[in-house]
Design a protein around this motif. Structure first.
Motif, short mmCIF file in Angstrom:
data_model
loop_
_atom_site.label_atom_id
_atom_site.label_comp_id
_atom_site.label_asym_id
_atom_site.label_seq_id
_atom_site.Cartn_x
_atom_site.Cartn_y
_atom_site.Cartn_z
N SER A 25 0.87 -0.37 0.32
CA SER A 25 0.33 0.44 -0.23
C SER A 25 0.81 0.89 0.06
N TYR A 26 0.34 2.60 -0.50
CA TYR A 26 0.90 3.55 -0.69
C TYR A 26 -0.17 4.54 -0.43
N PRO A 27 -0.59 4.95 0.91
CA PRO A 27 -0.94 5.99 1.40
C PRO A 27 -1.03 7.13 0.69
N THR A 28 0.39 7.31 0.28
CA THR A 28 -0.09 8.73 0.59
C THR A 28 -0.08 9.06 -1.62
N ARG A 29 -0.07 7.92 -2.18
CA ARG A 29 -0.81 8.28 -3.60
C ARG A 29 -1.87 7.97 -3.66
N ASP A 30 -2.40 7.10 -2.87
CA ASP A 30 -3.77 6.34 -3.02
C ASP A 30 -3.63 5.02 -4.17
N SER A 31 -2.60 4.29 -4.17
CA SER A 31 -2.54 2.99 -4.73
C SER A 31 -2.00 2.01 -4.03
N VAL A 32 -2.16 1.01 -5.00
CA VAL A 32 -1.80 -0.55 -4.65
C VAL A 32 -1.20 -1.18 -5.11
#
Length: 175
Positions: A25-32
């Motif tokens: 998960s990449y919370p800062t980019r809102d991606s997985v």
């Protein structure tokens, strides 16, 4: 065999084992980032008249040591996580970690992608990017009876889907 004899019969058995999935998960980019691997795959023909009882299998070398494979996978994931924390998944050299593999230890199927929520377009929009798919060579042996059974099965599924869509439209019109 006529149509009546072929209905209601199992035609194939699919076995996919040692299936692995990695999600980052990449919370800062809102991606997985997602990677799916299938290490063993076989499809068996269950028809009594089967010329070839095994429809699909891989000739790829099987792993020799599960412990060493787990250690290699762990180090590969650690390398990926340390590199990924600095930027986009695309900054990792065309997913070199994804394509790099030990020649004696390859999954039959490996698929990876990055999923992102595009909130400025719509809350329901998900974008897939950097999709990679690797499939090792597979042996496929089909006979005429199996092809006909699979065709009948596909037609029945298409008919069921069409019928369910027609029922849904009729239900909306009644409301």
């Amino acid at each position: 065999a006529n149509q009546g004899e072929r209905q209601g019969q199992e035609i194939a058995y699919i076995l996919a084992s040692d299936v692995r999935m990695l999600l980052l998960s990449y919370p800062t980019r809102d991606s997985v980032a997602c990677v799916l691997e299938v290490w063993d795959l076989q499809v068996d023909n269950l028809l009594s008249s089967a010329v070839w009882p095994v429809l699909l299998y891989s000739r790829a070398n099987k792993r020799t040591s599960l412990v060493s494979d787990v250690q290699q996978e762990f180090s590969r994931v650690n390398e990926f996580v340390s590199n990924a924390s600095s930027g986009s998944i695309r900054d990792l050299g065309s997913w070199g970690w994804f394509l790099r593999a030990n020649s004696r230890s390859l999954p039959i199927i490996r698929m990876g992608c990055e999923l992102s929520n595009i909130s400025e377009l719509s809350e329901k929009t998900i974008m897939m990017r950097d999709v990679k798919l690797i499939i090792q060579p597979l042996v496929i042996s089909l006979d005429e009876d199996f092809v006909l059974q699979a065709w009948d099965f596909g037609q029945n599924i298409a008919r069921l889907i069409q019928d369910s869509q027609n029922e849904a439209v009729g239900f909306k019109e009644e409301i």
